[in-house]
Write a protein that holds these residues in place. Sequence first.
Motif, mmCIF file in Angstrom:
data_model
loop_
_atom_site.group_PDB
_atom_site.id
_atom_site.type_symbol
_atom_site.label_atom_id
_atom_site.label_comp_id
_atom_site.label_asym_id
_atom_site.label_seq_id
_atom_site.Cartn_x
_atom_site.Cartn_y
_atom_site.Cartn_z
ATOM 1 N N PRO A 280 -15.289 -72.740 77.871
ATOM 2 C CA PRO A 280 -16.058 -73.508 77.379
ATOM 3 C C PRO A 280 -17.037 -74.330 78.066
ATOM 4 O O PRO A 280 -18.310 -74.676 77.827
ATOM 5 C CB PRO A 280 -15.335 -74.305 76.125
ATOM 6 N N PHE A 281 -16.628 -74.973 79.243
ATOM 7 C CA PHE A 281 -17.326 -75.922 79.991
ATOM 8 C C PHE A 281 -18.311 -75.203 80.714
ATOM 9 O O PHE A 281 -19.478 -75.808 81.095
ATOM 10 C CB PHE A 281 -16.189 -76.665 80.952
ATOM 11 N N ASP A 282 -18.056 -73.874 80.884
ATOM 12 C CA ASP A 282 -19.208 -73.085 81.643
ATOM 13 C C ASP A 282 -20.311 -72.672 80.526
ATOM 14 O O ASP A 282 -21.193 -72.177 80.809
ATOM 15 C CB ASP A 282 -18.482 -71.594 82.311
ATOM 16 N N LEU A 283 -20.111 -73.027 79.241
ATOM 17 C CA LEU A 283 -21.022 -72.709 78.440
ATOM 18 C C LEU A 283 -21.894 -73.892 78.231
ATOM 19 O O LEU A 283 -23.128 -73.930 78.105
ATOM 20 C CB LEU A 283 -20.519 -72.244 77.028
ATOM 21 N N LEU A 284 -21.137 -75.024 78.165
ATOM 22 C CA LEU A 284 -21.804 -76.254 77.644
ATOM 23 C C LEU A 284 -22.557 -76.931 78.690
ATOM 24 O O LEU A 284 -23.806 -77.164 78.679
ATOM 25 C CB LEU A 284 -21.106 -77.050 76.889
ATOM 26 N N MET A 285 -22.147 -76.586 79.938
ATOM 27 C CA MET A 285 -22.877 -77.451 80.958
ATOM 28 C C MET A 285 -24.204 -76.688 81.473
ATOM 29 O O MET A 285 -25.123 -77.400 81.710
ATOM 30 C CB MET A 285 -22.127 -77.735 82.438
ATOM 31 N N PRO A 286 -24.100 -75.555 81.618
ATOM 32 C CA PRO A 286 -25.503 -74.776 82.227
ATOM 33 C C PRO A 286 -26.694 -74.685 81.076
ATOM 34 O O PRO A 286 -27.854 -74.686 81.502
ATOM 35 C CB PRO A 286 -25.006 -73.462 82.196
ATOM 36 N N GLU A 287 -26.468 -75.213 79.747
ATOM 37 C CA GLU A 287 -27.510 -75.272 78.808
ATOM 38 C C GLU A 287 -28.259 -73.969 78.935
ATOM 39 O O GLU A 287 -29.637 -74.009 78.769
ATOM 40 C CB GLU A 287 -28.187 -76.585 78.794
ATOM 41 N N VAL A 288 -28.032 -72.821 78.904
ATOM 42 C CA VAL A 288 -28.607 -71.695 78.948
ATOM 43 C C VAL A 288 -28.597 -70.631 77.435
ATOM 44 O O VAL A 288 -27.395 -70.997 76.726
ATOM 45 C CB VAL A 288 -28.400 -70.705 79.960
ATOM 46 N N PHE A 289 -29.295 -69.945 77.115
ATOM 47 C CA PHE A 289 -29.047 -69.271 75.970
ATOM 48 C C PHE A 289 -28.697 -67.753 76.307
ATOM 49 O O PHE A 289 -29.176 -67.094 77.193
ATOM 50 C CB PHE A 289 -30.562 -69.108 75.194
ATOM 51 N N LEU A 290 -27.582 -67.619 75.943
ATOM 52 C CA LEU A 290 -26.649 -66.393 76.230
ATOM 53 C C LEU A 290 -26.822 -65.451 74.983
ATOM 54 O O LEU A 290 -26.620 -65.761 74.021
ATOM 55 C CB LEU A 290 -25.154 -66.780 76.098
ATOM 56 N N THR A 291 -27.254 -64.240 75.373
ATOM 57 C CA THR A 291 -27.691 -63.233 74.383
ATOM 58 C C THR A 291 -27.104 -61.709 74.826
ATOM 59 O O THR A 291 -26.721 -61.593 76.045
ATOM 60 C CB THR A 291 -29.145 -63.061 73.899
#
Length: 350
Positions: A280-291
Amino acid sequence: MRAAVYYGREDVRLEAVAEPEAGPGEVKLRVQYNGICGSDLHEYFDGPITTRTTPHPLTGVKNPVILGHELSGEVVALGEGVEDLAIGDLVAVEPLETCGACLHCTSGHYNHCPTLAFHGYNRSSGGLADYTVVKRRMAHRLAPGVTAQQGALIEPLSVAWHAVNRCRVEAGQVVAVHGAGPIGIGALLTLKRRGVDVIVSDPSPMRRQLALALGARWVVDPKDNDPVMAIRDLTGGHGAHASLDAAGVPAAITALLHGTRINGTAVVVAIHHHPVVIPPFDLLMPEVFLTGVAMFENAFPSVIAEMAKGAYPLDGWVETIPFEGIIEQGIHRLRRQEGMKILVDLATHA
Ligand SMILES: NC(=O)c1ccc[n+]([C@@H]2O[C@H](COP(=O)([O-])OP(=O)(O)OC[C@H]3O[C@@H](n4cnc5c(N)ncnc54)[C@H](O)[C@@H]3O)[C@@H](O)[C@H]2O)c1
Ligand SMILES: [Zn+2]
Ligand SMILES: [Zn+2]
């Protein structure tokens, strides 16, 4: 007629079957070219996956089925009620048969229809045959000047088109494309056409070379360099405005999350065959929209129009093989990454 029939894993038979006939609202095509794609390889070596051993809820079809979902054909017969196509028209087939009535079908997102049937996997005829039958709305007339070979590329290019739309970028921005197979190359050509600069990452020297020849601004070897560092270096430290995973390996997901700039878009088009662990750290820190990308939606007419304007040169990445070569020259060579986009020539008879 000749047909490549899928019976099960590593069991595709080139055999003679009865010609299909067009029912009401349907169109019969003499197939011209049909591309072999990664999904066909996956079905061949690891299936049944998309094909079924029990009847499909929409079509009732189960194995054995005729393979082939990337095709162009010439209209040879019109079923009752079809009046807006003519005998002799060349068409590209959009391989989705949908219910037409559900929430998604009636709101334009027919690619999300829960009972969707895929031509070449769950319909009674497929593109790797001399003739095939499709619903009228699955046939898209090719623009003047678009050849039958180009017509067989409209399907994979529509996946690339939809993936590029989901990147939400504009001219002057930069997109990192991970994976230079047919989908990555289609995305590169589409992005270039829109004035977007493209960084292509692929471990294959041959595929990087091709990407450069087709207009990539930069190429990266993810085996020799950390692609995230390379992408940041090329973008003034920011990362790309959007990134596309057309590789299907866990490393590409990491590269998407960390090689995309803050508020950028990370798009997964590749089908991963194993779960990928994302801390989850790799999701929260970059602040990109993943789709993600679910095939295509209303893309065929646009891709055909762009094809007619010369957006998609075929040089260096498209080849043709005869029907008899489907298994050895097609499926097995693609598995060894010896070809790129292989089209089976059904127009020419030996
Ligand atoms: N979402 C959809 O609707 C949809 C539709 C069609 C295809 N797909 C998927 O799109 C993906 C691409 O299709 P394709 O036909 O171009 O496949 P492909 O196998 O030809 O291309 C994949 C490329 O990724 C490269 N690669 C491997 N490791 C890499 C890494 N670490 N970094 C960068 N590149 C790496 C390979 O060298 C290869 O060139 C596949 O997973 C396919 O299943 C998805
Ligand atoms: Zn395909
Ligand atoms: Zn539906």
